[in-house]
Design a protein around this motif. Structure first.
Motif, PDB file in Angstrom:
ATOM      1  N   ALA A 163      21.606 143.201  -4.760  1.00  0.00           N
ATOM      2  CA  ALA A 163      22.301 142.960  -3.065  1.00  0.00           C
ATOM      3  C   ALA A 163      24.185 142.654  -3.701  1.00  0.00           C
ATOM      4  O   ALA A 163      24.471 143.647  -3.004  1.00  0.00           O
ATOM      5  CB  ALA A 163      21.390 142.007  -2.135  1.00  0.00           C
ATOM      6  N   ASP A 164      23.851 142.052  -4.018  1.00  0.00           N
ATOM      7  CA  ASP A 164      25.256 141.824  -4.514  1.00  0.00           C
ATOM      8  C   ASP A 164      26.182 142.702  -5.728  1.00  0.00           C
ATOM      9  O   ASP A 164      27.349 142.965  -5.030  1.00  0.00           O
ATOM     10  CB  ASP A 164      25.597 140.359  -5.339  1.00  0.00           C
ATOM     11  CG  ASP A 164      25.111 138.717  -4.575  1.00  0.00           C
ATOM     12  OD1 ASP A 164      25.308 139.184  -3.173  1.00  0.00           O
ATOM     13  OD2 ASP A 164      24.590 138.361  -5.508  1.00  0.00           O
ATOM     14  N   ALA A 213      25.342 145.793  -4.928  1.00  0.00           N
ATOM     15  CA  ALA A 213      25.944 146.513  -3.999  1.00  0.00           C
ATOM     16  C   ALA A 213      27.116 146.373  -3.387  1.00  0.00           C
ATOM     17  O   ALA A 213      28.020 147.560  -2.804  1.00  0.00           O
ATOM     18  CB  ALA A 213      24.451 147.459  -3.132  1.00  0.00           C
ATOM     19  N   LEU A 214      26.958 144.870  -3.066  1.00  0.00           N
ATOM     20  CA  LEU A 214      28.702 144.534  -2.670  1.00  0.00           C
ATOM     21  C   LEU A 214      29.587 145.240  -3.278  1.00  0.00           C
ATOM     22  O   LEU A 214      30.538 145.941  -3.074  1.00  0.00           O
ATOM     23  CB  LEU A 214      28.358 143.348  -2.433  1.00  0.00           C
ATOM     24  CG  LEU A 214      29.550 142.340  -1.296  1.00  0.00           C
ATOM     25  CD1 LEU A 214      30.307 143.501  -0.128  1.00  0.00           C
ATOM     26  CD2 LEU A 214      29.014 141.280  -1.376  1.00  0.00           C
ATOM     27  N   MET A 215      29.394 144.396  -4.315  1.00  0.00           N
ATOM     28  CA  MET A 215      30.556 144.482  -5.658  1.00  0.00           C
ATOM     29  C   MET A 215      30.619 146.478  -5.718  1.00  0.00           C
ATOM     30  O   MET A 215      32.163 146.759  -5.777  1.00  0.00           O
ATOM     31  CB  MET A 215      29.893 144.502  -6.806  1.00  0.00           C
ATOM     32  CG  MET A 215      30.567 142.968  -7.340  1.00  0.00           C
ATOM     33  SD  MET A 215      31.912 142.482  -7.368  1.00  0.00           S
ATOM     34  CE  MET A 215      32.160 143.723  -8.320  1.00  0.00           C
ATOM     35  N   ARG A 216      30.021 147.304  -5.462  1.00  0.00           N
ATOM     36  CA  ARG A 216      29.757 148.563  -5.814  1.00  0.00           C
ATOM     37  C   ARG A 216      30.491 148.932  -4.355  1.00  0.00           C
ATOM     38  O   ARG A 216      31.976 149.873  -4.550  1.00  0.00           O
ATOM     39  CB  ARG A 216      29.098 149.682  -5.449  1.00  0.00           C
ATOM     40  CG  ARG A 216      28.849 151.173  -5.747  1.00  0.00           C
ATOM     41  CD  ARG A 216      27.454 151.788  -5.840  1.00  0.00           C
ATOM     42  NE  ARG A 216      28.013 153.226  -6.059  1.00  0.00           N
ATOM     43  CZ  ARG A 216      27.836 154.190  -6.368  1.00  0.00           C
ATOM     44  NH1 ARG A 216      28.263 153.759  -8.054  1.00  0.00           N
ATOM     45  NH2 ARG A 216      28.451 154.932  -7.326  1.00  0.00           N
ATOM     46  N   ARG A 217      30.707 148.528  -2.872  1.00  0.00           N
ATOM     47  CA  ARG A 217      31.611 148.945  -1.474  1.00  0.00           C
ATOM     48  C   ARG A 217      33.136 148.470  -2.346  1.00  0.00           C
ATOM     49  O   ARG A 217      33.618 148.678  -1.246  1.00  0.00           O
ATOM     50  CB  ARG A 217      30.213 147.428  -0.676  1.00  0.00           C
ATOM     51  CG  ARG A 217      31.519 148.008   0.282  1.00  0.00           C
ATOM     52  CD  ARG A 217      31.399 149.316   1.113  1.00  0.00           C
ATOM     53  NE  ARG A 217      31.778 149.705   2.523  1.00  0.00           N
ATOM     54  CZ  ARG A 217      32.731 150.426   3.102  1.00  0.00           C
ATOM     55  NH1 ARG A 217      31.925 152.123   2.324  1.00  0.00           N
ATOM     56  NH2 ARG A 217      33.023 150.177   4.096  1.00  0.00           N
ATOM     57  N   LEU A 218      33.057 147.872  -2.567  1.00  0.00           N
ATOM     58  CA  LEU A 218      34.127 146.673  -2.769  1.00  0.00           C
ATOM     59  C   LEU A 218      34.911 147.004  -3.104  1.00  0.00           C
ATOM     60  O   LEU A 218      36.405 147.772  -3.059  1.00  0.00           O
ATOM     61  CB  LEU A 218      34.022 145.209  -2.356  1.00  0.00           C
ATOM     62  CG  LEU A 218      33.158 144.393  -1.759  1.00  0.00           C
ATOM     63  CD1 LEU A 218      33.285 142.921  -1.822  1.00  0.00           C
ATOM     64  CD2 LEU A 218      34.717 144.736  -0.396  1.00  0.00           C
ATOM     65  N   ILE A 250      22.368 147.964   0.074  1.00  0.00           N
ATOM     66  CA  ILE A 250      23.004 148.865   0.450  1.00  0.00           C
ATOM     67  C   ILE A 250      23.412 148.733   1.541  1.00  0.00           C
ATOM     68  O   ILE A 250      24.150 149.490   2.291  1.00  0.00           O
ATOM     69  CB  ILE A 250      22.613 150.228   0.367  1.00  0.00           C
ATOM     70  CG1 ILE A 250      23.181 150.231  -2.051  1.00  0.00           C
ATOM     71  CG2 ILE A 250      23.232 151.867   0.421  1.00  0.00           C
ATOM     72  CD1 ILE A 250      21.933 151.962  -2.349  1.00  0.00           C
ATOM     73  N   TRP A 251      22.353 148.856   2.130  1.00  0.00           N
ATOM     74  CA  TRP A 251      21.624 148.988   3.516  1.00  0.00           C
ATOM     75  C   TRP A 251      23.087 148.031   4.836  1.00  0.00           C
ATOM     76  O   TRP A 251      24.061 148.025   5.492  1.00  0.00           O
ATOM     77  CB  TRP A 251      20.824 149.035   4.221  1.00  0.00           C
ATOM     78  CG  TRP A 251      20.489 148.748   6.074  1.00  0.00           C
ATOM     79  CD1 TRP A 251      20.253 147.741   6.271  1.00  0.00           C
ATOM     80  CD2 TRP A 251      20.684 149.797   6.648  1.00  0.00           C
ATOM     81  NE1 TRP A 251      20.317 147.996   8.010  1.00  0.00           N
ATOM     82  CE2 TRP A 251      20.671 149.360   7.756  1.00  0.00           C
ATOM     83  CE3 TRP A 251      21.518 150.985   6.560  1.00  0.00           C
ATOM     84  CZ2 TRP A 251      20.682 150.012   9.229  1.00  0.00           C
ATOM     85  CZ3 TRP A 251      20.949 151.895   7.552  1.00  0.00           C
ATOM     86  CH2 TRP A 251      20.688 152.006   9.156  1.00  0.00           C
ATOM     87  N   ARG A 252      23.095 146.037   3.973  1.00  0.00           N
ATOM     88  CA  ARG A 252      23.442 145.231   4.379  1.00  0.00           C
ATOM     89  C   ARG A 252      25.336 145.333   4.446  1.00  0.00           C
ATOM     90  O   ARG A 252      25.530 144.903   5.153  1.00  0.00           O
ATOM     91  CB  ARG A 252      23.205 144.094   3.952  1.00  0.00           C
ATOM     92  CG  ARG A 252      23.478 142.757   4.178  1.00  0.00           C
ATOM     93  CD  ARG A 252      23.350 141.424   3.962  1.00  0.00           C
ATOM     94  NE  ARG A 252      21.543 141.518   3.559  1.00  0.00           N
ATOM     95  CZ  ARG A 252      21.175 140.967   2.262  1.00  0.00           C
ATOM     96  NH1 ARG A 252      22.189 141.099   1.116  1.00  0.00           N
ATOM     97  NH2 ARG A 252      19.922 141.217   2.042  1.00  0.00           N
ATOM     98  N   HIS A 253      25.538 146.301   3.453  1.00  0.00           N
ATOM     99  CA  HIS A 253      26.793 145.713   2.996  1.00  0.00           C
ATOM    100  C   HIS A 253      27.541 147.169   3.242  1.00  0.00           C
ATOM    101  O   HIS A 253      28.775 147.978   2.759  1.00  0.00           O
ATOM    102  CB  HIS A 253      26.896 145.416   1.615  1.00  0.00           C
ATOM    103  CG  HIS A 253      26.816 144.241   1.117  1.00  0.00           C
ATOM    104  ND1 HIS A 253      27.329 143.011   1.936  1.00  0.00           N
ATOM    105  CD2 HIS A 253      26.027 143.187   0.655  1.00  0.00           C
ATOM    106  CE1 HIS A 253      26.437 141.920   1.854  1.00  0.00           C
ATOM    107  NE2 HIS A 253      25.786 142.013   0.509  1.00  0.00           N
ATOM    108  N   ARG A 254      27.038 148.043   4.009  1.00  0.00           N
ATOM    109  CA  ARG A 254      27.598 149.334   4.107  1.00  0.00           C
ATOM    110  C   ARG A 254      28.706 149.501   4.488  1.00  0.00           C
ATOM    111  O   ARG A 254      29.042 150.972   4.553  1.00  0.00           O
ATOM    112  CB  ARG A 254      26.443 150.647   4.587  1.00  0.00           C
ATOM    113  CG  ARG A 254      25.939 149.806   5.874  1.00  0.00           C
ATOM    114  CD  ARG A 254      24.880 150.839   6.608  1.00  0.00           C
ATOM    115  NE  ARG A 254      24.801 150.276   8.445  1.00  0.00           N
ATOM    116  CZ  ARG A 254      24.482 149.426   8.227  1.00  0.00           C
ATOM    117  NH1 ARG A 254      24.142 148.740   7.782  1.00  0.00           N
ATOM    118  NH2 ARG A 254      24.162 149.127   9.912  1.00  0.00           N
TER     119      ARG A 254
END
Length: 336
Positions: free
Chosen positions: A221-222, A224-229, A321-325
């Motif tokens: 899950a983290d 996914a946040l790294m990819r988002r940021l 992915i959903w949480r950090h979209r």
């Protein structure tokens, strides 16, 4: 006036058995002592008296030590809590399982004195001792990989003012291993440098039950946040090995397809999907079993967890992915 190389040590902890060894090594290390030690007890409900023995090994440093409570919000938030209590120019972040070397204080002072004005952080050298009589287990290999990790906060010194300027660690990272990489990338993007120091520390492999690798999948899950940021290229920038998430998703999809097709009476297609699941699971299990000691207990553990890890990793990946979209760049923790 505070010396330019004065430092305070911040140690987030769940008060494991390793904490006393960590503090004992810190107290025994030769060289300039820290201006202070901030222990951040991050247990959701601290048990009274649990810190008495670890604090007793500090000797004269006990008077310079303060305890703060993190509330069980994770290592990133715990480190921010500790940094807020620091008054020295440098903050040294240690994990509670690390044992600093016998000359660590001297080496750290040299590392900080050599830091150029554009250097935000200086990383220590980490060694993970392993047995020379047998091949390491899966858990031991995972721990040993930390010795090669870039920007790891197991032993990392940062300028205190710089940490505050960028808002500290992103508290949306609730687990270990990614909050330090995120901070480092933000510092590099802001024009700062992070260099490798010469001080040394040890990180012994702590005991763990057979399900530790399964619990570690929450880190997806983290990711996914790294990819988002930081975009899809963050692993390349951080020199971080690529995870097997695509293989895990494919294996999980094959297993789900096999069950669905069997339930609808499509036996041939179900058999093909089940074969795909078995091949994927078997290949993953063997990549973990082959380098290890291959004892009965180790093989049993890796077979069981290799079945469970792909769906667990897939679940955490998708929920992340959903949480950090809609996650935006970190602006710093809310005021206390």
């Amino acid at each position: 006036m505070t010396a330019p190389t004065a430092y305070t040590v911040v140690i987030p902890t769940l008060v494991r058995d390793t904490l006393a060894d960590c503090l004992g090594a810190l107290a025994a290390a030769k060289g300039p002592k820290p201006a202070g030690i901030v222990l951040v007890d991050d247990r959701p409900e601290p048990e009274p008296g649990a810190l008495e023995h670890p604090l007793s090994v500090l000797g004269d440093l006990r008077a310079r030590t303060v305890v703060r409570h993190g509330g069980g919000r994770g290592p990133a938030a715990a480190r921010n809590t500790g940094v807020r209590a620091v008054g020295s120019p440098w903050t040294v972040l240690l994990d509670d399982g690390v044992q600093v070397g016998p000359h660590w204080g001297e080496q750290l002072t040299e590392d900080l004195a050599d830091a150029t004005p554009d250097t935000a952080g200086v990383q220590g050298v980490l060694a993970v001792p392993l047995s020379d009589r047998r091949r390491p287990t899966d858990w031991e290999r995972t721990t040993a990989g930390l010795a090669r990790a870039r920007w790891i906060t197991a032993d990392m010194a940062y300028r205190t003012e710089v940490l505050r300027r960028v808002g500290g660690f992103d508290e949306r990272f609730r687990h270990t291993f990614r909050e330090d990489t995120d901070l480092a990338l933000r510092l590099l993007d802001a024009g700062w440098r992070i260099r490798q120091g010469r001080r040394t520390s040890r990180l012994p492999v702590r005991p763990a039950d057979r399900w530790v690798s399964l619990r570690a999948q929450c880190g997806h899950a983290d990711d996914a946040l790294m990819r988002r940021l930081h975009g899809p290229g963050w692993r390349h920038r951080a020199l971080t090995p690529r995870e097997r998430i695509r293989s895990h998703v494919a294996t999980t999809a094959a297993g789900l397809a096999a069950g669905t097709l069997a339930a609808t009476g499509r036996r041939r297609a179900a058999t093909a999907a089940a074969l795909g699941w078995a091949v994927g699971t078997g290949e993953y299990a063997w990549t973990r079993i082959a380098p290890g000691p291959r004892t009965r207990d180790e093989v049993t553990t890796l077979l069981a967890t290799s079945v469970l890890i792909p769906p667990a990793a897939t679940w955490h990946h998708l929920t992340g992915i959903w949480r950090h979209r809609h996650s935006a760049p970190w602006q710093g923790p809310a005021p206390p």
